[in-house]
Write an enzyme that holds these catalytic residues in place. Structure first.
Site, short mmCIF file in Angstrom:
data_model
loop_
_atom_site.label_atom_id
_atom_site.label_comp_id
_atom_site.label_asym_id
_atom_site.label_seq_id
_atom_site.Cartn_x
_atom_site.Cartn_y
_atom_site.Cartn_z
N SER A 58 -1.40 -8.35 72.80
CA SER A 58 -1.49 -9.56 71.98
C SER A 58 -2.31 -10.61 72.71
O SER A 58 -1.88 -11.18 73.72
CB SER A 58 -0.08 -10.09 71.69
N GLU A 87 -9.83 -8.18 66.19
CA GLU A 87 -10.41 -9.30 65.44
C GLU A 87 -11.90 -9.42 65.74
O GLU A 87 -12.71 -9.69 64.84
CB GLU A 87 -9.69 -10.61 65.81
N HIS A 141 -5.59 -8.92 61.63
CA HIS A 141 -6.73 -9.28 62.50
C HIS A 141 -8.07 -9.21 61.80
O HIS A 141 -9.08 -9.63 62.36
CB HIS A 141 -6.71 -8.36 63.73
N ASN A 153 -3.19 -13.73 71.88
CA ASN A 153 -2.65 -15.10 71.96
C ASN A 153 -1.50 -15.18 72.94
O ASN A 153 -1.32 -16.19 73.62
CB ASN A 153 -2.29 -15.61 70.57
N HIS A 212 -11.37 -6.21 71.16
CA HIS A 212 -10.22 -6.70 70.38
C HIS A 212 -10.51 -6.49 68.89
O HIS A 212 -11.63 -6.67 68.43
CB HIS A 212 -9.98 -8.18 70.68
N THR A 233 -9.95 -16.34 67.08
CA THR A 233 -8.98 -17.40 66.75
C THR A 233 -7.93 -17.65 67.83
O THR A 233 -7.23 -18.65 67.78
CB THR A 233 -8.23 -17.06 65.45
N CYS A 252 -7.25 -21.23 66.10
CA CYS A 252 -6.44 -21.75 65.00
C CYS A 252 -5.37 -22.72 65.47
O CYS A 252 -5.07 -22.83 66.66
CB CYS A 252 -5.81 -20.58 64.24
N HIS A 275 0.16 -7.51 66.65
CA HIS A 275 0.27 -6.87 67.96
C HIS A 275 1.63 -7.14 68.59
O HIS A 275 1.72 -7.85 69.60
CB HIS A 275 -0.86 -7.36 68.88
C1 2E4 Z 1 -4.49 -12.14 63.67
C2 2E4 Z 1 -5.22 -13.11 64.28
O1 2E4 Z 1 -5.16 -11.60 68.04
P1 2E4 Z 1 -3.85 -11.32 68.74
O2 2E4 Z 1 -3.97 -10.13 69.66
O3 2E4 Z 1 -3.29 -12.51 69.39
O4 2E4 Z 1 -2.90 -10.90 67.54
P2 2E4 Z 1 -1.33 -10.86 67.40
O5 2E4 Z 1 -1.05 -9.80 66.40
O6 2E4 Z 1 -0.61 -10.81 68.68
O7 2E4 Z 1 -1.01 -12.28 66.77
C3 2E4 Z 1 -1.21 -12.51 65.42
C4 2E4 Z 1 -2.63 -12.68 65.04
C5 2E4 Z 1 -3.19 -11.92 64.05
C6 2E4 Z 1 -3.41 -13.60 65.63
N1 2E4 Z 1 -4.65 -13.85 65.23
FE1 SF4 Z 2 -3.77 -16.68 61.66
FE2 SF4 Z 2 -3.76 -18.19 63.83
FE3 SF4 Z 2 -1.68 -16.71 63.27
FE4 SF4 Z 2 -3.93 -15.58 64.03
S1 SF4 Z 2 -2.62 -16.90 65.26
S2 SF4 Z 2 -2.60 -14.91 62.37
S3 SF4 Z 2 -5.46 -16.93 63.08
S4 SF4 Z 2 -2.44 -18.44 62.02
#
Ligand code: 2E4
Ligand code: SF4
Length: 341
Positions: free
Chosen positions: A253, A157, A105, A255, A155, A195, A225, A72
């Site tokens: 995103s 995931e 994801h 995270n 989301h 995660t 994670c 993302h």
């Molecule tokens: C897969 C799992 O899940 P988020 O929206 O944070 O994804 P992003 O693509 O920003 O970060 C990588 C990722 C991918 C994180 N967790």
């Molecule tokens: Fe994997 Fe964590 Fe990165 Fe998501 S944030 S892609 S679960 S290592």
């Protein structure tokens, strides 16, 4: 929560060092400083997912189809698109027999079934730590548990994890949902999570669920994670000392959104999630001395470098890197790419 993953275990004391960006100063103000969080930016799962698309582009040449955004982040997607990646919403938009990469994801099993029907050659870039959550969901479903998945509705995931056992998993989107979720047998309930959630909010949700279901089972290790945890710890550390925190990352995103929230909760006067330096509002700098800077797990380091340059042009030259841990996690590319072509 307990620590998880090799990177998380290798915690070192906070270390600060100063460096200077190459940009020419416009204003000088010795009190102004940037606190740069470490770890920040790409995690091992994102490194692997981006490298997967790059490797497939090298091997097969463009176009290379990718289901959903590989991660993302707008910059990552634009760069890969300029090199020949074609991002589609679903496998029915991929020509029969073509190669398709699945995003980091994770997906529901139905996506694999749809791809097989269209004879697509699937390369799965799902992060291994998401796959681990999928396996936990499958195991609890096999043992006939009701599974409470803590995560954000809609989301990608979450959609993928719900799809592992759609008849057994219920979404719990924060502590407020803990009171209303319905299960078949209150003594056979387990929780799992997305995660990339807030560590603190998830702890509160788990406590609310435990209060309602005393026999609640949980994952063997953390589902949030190592990278999510480390980036939240680092931003919390800088936010307490910052007037303004800038988080580089895209609005979709999870995270990255959490990093801005953690910064606000940790005492930063303001925290903004921005795609790049071009999205920073000059007025945010008014009355600001200390700026905290970090980036989400899907945000490339070039965005940080550009932002440091942008801030240097406005008088912020002093950079202190605040390191809470050093990460060593690495994931090998998907198996089909490690064999000779
Ligand atoms: C897969 C799992 O899940 P988020 O929206 O944070 O994804 P992003 O693509 O920003 O970060 C990588 C990722 C991918 C994180 N967790
Ligand atoms: Fe994997 Fe964590 Fe990165 Fe998501 S944030 S892609 S679960 S290592």
């Amino acid at each position: 929560m307990t620590s998880h993953g090799s990177a998380r275990r290798s915690t070192t004391p906070t270390a600060c060092r100063s460096t200077s960006p190459a940009a020419e100063p416009v204003h000088q103000d010795s009190a102004r400083r940037i606190l740069l969080a470490a770890p920040r930016g790409f995690c091992a799962g994102v490194e692997r997912a981006v490298a997967t698309v790059e490797r497939v582009l090298e091997r097969h040449g463009p176009p290379v189809y990718v289901r959903k955004e590989i991660v993302h982040n707008r910059r990552v997607v634009e760069e890969l698109r300029s090199r020949g990646a074609v991002f589609v919403e679903d496998t029915d938009q991929v020509p029969e027999g073509a190669v398709v990469i699945l995003s980091a994801h994770g997906v529901a099993p139905t996506v694999h079934a749809d791809a097989a029907r269209r004879r697509l050659r699937v390369i799965d870039a799902t992060c291994p730590l998401v796959t681990k959550v999928h396996r936990e969901a499958q195991r609890f479903a096999r043992d006939d548990y009701d599974i409470l998945l803590i995560g954000h509705a809609g989301h990608e995931e979450v959609i993928g994890t719900l799809g592992q056992a759609p008849d057994r998993i219920h979404l719990v989107d924060g502590p407020h949902d803990a009171a209303s979720v319905q299960v078949r047998d209150e003594t056979k309930v387990a929780w799992l999570s997305q995660t990339t959630l807030s560590v603190d909010e998830t702890r509160a949700t788990v406590q609310a669920l435990q209060a309602r279901f005393p026999a609640l089972a949980g994952p063997a290790g953390e589902d949030i994670c190592y990278a999510t945890q480390n980036r939240q710890t680092a931003v919390r550390r800088i936010a307490a000392r910052s007037d303004l925190v800038l988080v580089l990352g895209s609005a979709n995103s999870s995270n990255s959104q959490r990093l801005a929230e953690v910064a606000r909760n940790a005492g930063a006067r303001a925290a903004h999630l921005v795609d790049s330096a071009a999205h920073i509002d000059d007025s945010w700098l008014d009355g600001t001395t200390t700026i905290g800077l970090t980036s989400g797990a899907s945000a490339p380091e070039s965005l940080v470098t550009e932002t440091l340059h942008w801030l240097a042009q406005r008088g912020w030259h002093r950079i202190e890197t605040v390191t809470v841990t050093t990460e060593t996690q690495h994931f090998a590319l998907p198996h089909s790419l490690t064999k000779p072509a």
